[in-house]
Write a protein that holds these residues in place. Structure first.
Motif, PDB file in Angstrom:
ATOM      1  N   ALA A  52       0.433  -0.538  -0.035  1.00 60.87           N
ATOM      2  CA  ALA A  52      -0.217  -0.264   0.419  1.00 60.87           C
ATOM      3  C   ALA A  52       0.839   1.558  -0.170  1.00 60.87           C
ATOM      4  N   SER A  53       0.081   2.352  -1.071  1.00 61.48           N
ATOM      5  CA  SER A  53       1.635   3.218  -0.914  1.00 61.48           C
ATOM      6  C   SER A  53       0.512   4.642   0.045  1.00 61.48           C
ATOM      7  N   MET A  54      -0.102   4.158   0.519  1.00 59.91           N
ATOM      8  CA  MET A  54      -1.090   5.097   1.192  1.00 59.91           C
ATOM      9  C   MET A  54      -2.552   4.677   1.585  1.00 59.91           C
ATOM     10  N   ASP A  55      -2.877   5.268   3.071  1.00 57.67           N
ATOM     11  CA  ASP A  55      -3.090   5.284   3.972  1.00 57.67           C
ATOM     12  C   ASP A  55      -5.011   4.452   2.554  1.00 57.67           C
ATOM     13  N   GLY A  56      -5.512   3.900   3.595  1.00 56.51           N
ATOM     14  CA  GLY A  56      -7.178   3.296   2.665  1.00 56.51           C
ATOM     15  C   GLY A  56      -7.600   1.984   2.713  1.00 56.51           C
ATOM     16  N   TYR A  57      -8.147   0.996   1.980  1.00 58.56           N
ATOM     17  CA  TYR A  57      -8.741   0.147   2.130  1.00 58.56           C
ATOM     18  C   TYR A  57      -8.399  -1.048   0.855  1.00 58.56           C
ATOM     19  N   ALA A  58      -8.055  -1.862   0.998  1.00 65.35           N
ATOM     20  CA  ALA A  58      -7.568  -2.593   0.225  1.00 65.35           C
ATOM     21  C   ALA A  58      -8.988  -3.451  -0.094  1.00 65.35           C
ATOM     22  N   ILE A  59      -9.367  -2.954  -1.486  1.00 65.98           N
ATOM     23  CA  ILE A  59     -11.049  -4.030  -1.888  1.00 65.98           C
ATOM     24  C   ILE A  59     -10.535  -4.640  -3.329  1.00 65.98           C
ATOM     25  N   VAL A 115     -17.282   5.912   6.213  1.00 63.70           N
ATOM     26  CA  VAL A 115     -16.996   4.631   6.733  1.00 63.70           C
ATOM     27  C   VAL A 115     -18.943   4.422   7.050  1.00 63.70           C
ATOM     28  N   GLU A 116     -19.796   4.256   7.457  1.00 66.27           N
ATOM     29  CA  GLU A 116     -21.453   3.299   7.906  1.00 66.27           C
ATOM     30  C   GLU A 116     -21.763   1.952   8.344  1.00 66.27           C
ATOM     31  N   ASN A 117     -22.055   1.991   9.317  1.00 66.30           N
ATOM     32  CA  ASN A 117     -22.650   0.519   9.451  1.00 66.30           C
ATOM     33  C   ASN A 117     -22.131  -0.860   9.275  1.00 66.30           C
ATOM     34  N   GLY A 118     -20.868  -0.780   9.548  1.00 65.33           N
ATOM     35  CA  GLY A 118     -20.028  -1.864   9.035  1.00 65.33           C
ATOM     36  C   GLY A 118     -19.679  -2.117   8.194  1.00 65.33           C
ATOM     37  N   ALA A 119     -19.193  -0.704   7.093  1.00 62.42           N
ATOM     38  CA  ALA A 119     -19.094  -0.935   5.624  1.00 62.42           C
ATOM     39  C   ALA A 119     -18.590   0.838   4.839  1.00 62.42           C
ATOM     40  N   ILE A 120     -17.904   0.167   4.092  1.00 59.44           N
ATOM     41  CA  ILE A 120     -17.784   1.639   3.507  1.00 59.44           C
ATOM     42  C   ILE A 120     -18.784   2.420   2.437  1.00 59.44           C
ATOM     43  N   ARG A 121     -18.839   3.436   2.340  1.00 57.09           N
ATOM     44  CA  ARG A 121     -19.804   3.259   0.794  1.00 57.09           C
ATOM     45  C   ARG A 121     -19.025   4.089  -0.200  1.00 57.09           C
ATOM     46  N   ILE A 122     -18.989   4.037  -1.723  1.00 58.05           N
ATOM     47  CA  ILE A 122     -17.512   4.917  -2.352  1.00 58.05           C
ATOM     48  C   ILE A 122     -18.291   5.798  -2.609  1.00 58.05           C
ATOM     49  N   ASP A 123     -17.801   6.622  -2.270  1.00 58.27           N
ATOM     50  CA  ASP A 123     -18.005   8.046  -2.551  1.00 58.27           C
ATOM     51  C   ASP A 123     -17.221   7.956  -3.986  1.00 58.27           C
ATOM     52  N   THR A 124     -16.045   8.235  -4.137  1.00 60.69           N
ATOM     53  CA  THR A 124     -14.871   8.386  -5.430  1.00 60.69           C
ATOM     54  C   THR A 124     -14.443   7.281  -5.777  1.00 60.69           C
ATOM     55  N   ALA A 125     -14.810   6.864  -6.862  1.00 62.14           N
ATOM     56  CA  ALA A 125     -14.270   4.880  -7.631  1.00 62.14           C
ATOM     57  C   ALA A 125     -12.573   5.691  -7.877  1.00 62.14           C
ATOM     58  N   VAL A 126     -11.906   5.142  -7.476  1.00 59.45           N
ATOM     59  CA  VAL A 126     -10.755   4.589  -8.408  1.00 59.45           C
ATOM     60  C   VAL A 126     -10.625   3.446  -9.487  1.00 59.45           C
ATOM     61  N   ARG A 127      -8.719   3.618 -10.187  1.00 56.46           N
ATOM     62  CA  ARG A 127      -8.897   2.257 -11.337  1.00 56.46           C
ATOM     63  C   ARG A 127      -8.093   1.047 -10.501  1.00 56.46           C
ATOM     64  N   GLU A 128      -8.367   0.540 -11.314  1.00 59.65           N
ATOM     65  CA  GLU A 128      -7.804  -0.898 -10.227  1.00 59.65           C
ATOM     66  C   GLU A 128      -5.878  -1.021 -10.653  1.00 59.65           C
ATOM     67  N   GLY A 129      -5.923  -1.005  -9.506  1.00 60.42           N
ATOM     68  CA  GLY A 129      -4.467  -1.358  -9.142  1.00 60.42           C
ATOM     69  C   GLY A 129      -3.691   0.497  -8.212  1.00 60.42           C
ATOM     70  N   PHE A 130      -5.092   1.118  -8.360  1.00 57.84           N
ATOM     71  CA  PHE A 130      -4.490   2.917  -7.986  1.00 57.84           C
ATOM     72  C   PHE A 130      -3.993   2.591  -6.373  1.00 57.84           C
ATOM     73  N   SER A 131      -2.636   3.257  -5.769  1.00 59.51           N
ATOM     74  CA  SER A 131      -2.023   2.637  -4.311  1.00 59.51           C
ATOM     75  C   SER A 131      -1.431   1.795  -4.265  1.00 59.51           C
ATOM     76  N   VAL A 132      -1.276   0.406  -4.795  1.00 58.25           N
ATOM     77  CA  VAL A 132      -0.527  -0.733  -4.739  1.00 58.25           C
ATOM     78  C   VAL A 132       0.961  -0.340  -5.992  1.00 58.25           C
ATOM     79  N   ARG A 133       1.487  -0.386  -4.954  1.00 57.23           N
ATOM     80  CA  ARG A 133       3.288  -0.360  -4.531  1.00 57.23           C
ATOM     81  C   ARG A 133       3.150  -2.343  -5.749  1.00 57.23           C
TER      82      ARG A 133
END
Length: 404
Positions: A52-59, A115-133
């Motif tokens: 991971a190259s930044m803080d976030g959620y692995a999906i 983050v709400e109710n034990g889940a993450i709501r996607i506000d702005t999607a990212v491309r596949e592989g984003f922020s992964v070294r």
């Protein structure tokens, strides 16, 4: 006396056998400024796994179309074993530098979700592989990261620390003994005895040049203009130096004993006399694995000839490219060449609209004693024996003194 052309003298100098580069190992913090003696080669891929190259959620990137993704119960901080796997419909909170969980192909930043109710709501999607070294993003196993001959700076220190290199192989510094000759020479702090005496500056100028090139310097003081004193001084210099550099005593005067003493000490003269200005009486000799450079006494002459002959020899002994940093530049004003020799003239070098320009503003046309011409943004313009007066707009070769 038969004088060589400048190009012939350089060919002879560079053909000298300086032997194998001598290597020693020093602790990493002490390697700063030293010359690397062996290639630094990566022993593994880095990173070894997707990171991971930044803080976030692995999906799984495709899950973003669902709008929300359930959160795993455990987090994945940097340094953890990353055992929490990701499968479709699950996200793992993952922090900068952490190994990506198995099954994840993307890291969506914290700022892009709610983050709400034990889940993450996607506000702005990212491309596949984003922020992964990816594996090997920095380097791959067996890649040469730092070649031998590199001057070690802060970046090299950091890379080698990342490779866990504790002891670094560096070239042993050649020892350069600097000797001034002349009964008129006074060392720093020495009181004047007559008003015709002059302060020794050559040995300090040349020592600074040698140290800048990576050599170790031995200051050997001054020797008076008599054969016995000069002989003793050279014997002492040869006892402690790989390269002996002297100034003065190489011309044709009655008190110029250096040119005679050096061969008498068993050294072979490689050349004596070059069709150049300044420094036509320069002499280079070799005794076994040691080298002697006898340079003129005037400050500008000794400095220029040291740059032209001593620095390439030092670089070669360190395993570096012996060549000078030469650029092509355009004359911004006419130049009146003063001799039929190769000339090395101090000039101002500047970059304008993508090209180098040369001028001679505030550079004095004077004797070879004027060292102040080398202050400021000075460079050395090279003109050949065959050159005559040069018009503005002529393209010339220039040695960059800021890249010595």
């Amino acid at each position: 006396m038969s004088f060589l052309s400048y190009s012939e003298s350089v060919d002879r100098l560079l053909s000298l056998d300086t032997g194998r580069v001598r290597v020693e190992k020093v602790a990493l913090p002490d390697a700063l400024g030293r010359i690397l003696a062996e290639h630094i080669v990566a022993d593994e891929d880095y990173p070894r796994h997707p990171t991971a190259s930044m803080d976030g959620y692995a999906i799984v990137a495709a899950d973003q179309t669902q709008g929300t993704i359930a959160l795993a119960h455990s987090d994945n901080p940097a340094g953890s074993d990353g055992r929490e796997a990701v499968r479709s419909g699950i996200a793992v909170k993952t922090f900068t530098g952490a190994k990506m969980p198995e099954g994840a192909d993307t890291l969506i930043p914290i700022e892009n979700v709610t983050v709400e109710n034990g889940a993450i709501r996607i506000d702005t999607a990212v491309r596949e592989g984003f922020s992964v070294r990816p594996v090997g993003e920095s380097y791959f196993k067996d890649e040469i990261l730092i070649p031998a001959g590199t001057a070690i700076g802060y970046a090299e220190i950091g890379v080698m620390a990342g490779l866990n290199r504790v002891m670094i192989p560096v070239a042993r510094r050649p020892r350069v003994g600097v000797l001034s000759t002349g009964s008129e020479i006074l060392d720093l702090g020495e009181p004047e005895r007559t008003d015709s005496q002059i302060r020794s500056s050559n040995n300090y100028t040349l020592a600074a040049l040698a140290q800048s090139a990576g050599a170790e310097v031995v200051q050997l003081g001054t020797a008076e203009d008599d054969r016995d004193s000069i002989t003793a001084a050279f014997e002492n210099a040869l006892a402690c130096s790989d390269i002996v550099v002297s100034t003065g005593g190489v011309s044709v005067g009655d008190y110029d004993f250096v040119k005679d003493v050096v061969p008498a000490l068993g050294a072979t003269v490689i050349f004596k006399g070059v069709r150049m200005k300044p420094g036509q009486h320069v002499m280079v000799a070799q005794r076994g694995s040691q080298f002697i450079l006898a340079l003129p006494g005037f400050a500008y002459s000794s400095t220029v000839t040291f740059i032209l002959y001593a620095l390439p020899l030092i670089r070669k002994m360190l395993g570096r490219d012996p060549g000078h940093a030469i650029v092509e530049a355009t004359l911004a004003e006419p130049f009146n060449k003063r001799s039929n020799k190769s000339e090395f003239t101090t000039c101002n070098l500047r970059l304008s609209e993508g090209r180098y320009l040369v001028d001679f503003e505030e550079k004095k046309t004077a004797s070879s004693a004027v060292l102040t011409n080398m202050l400021g943004n000075a460079a050395l313009m090279i003109t050949d024996e065959s050159d005559g007066p040069l018009e503005a707009g002529t393209v010339v070769r220039v040695i960059r003194l800021d890249r010595l």
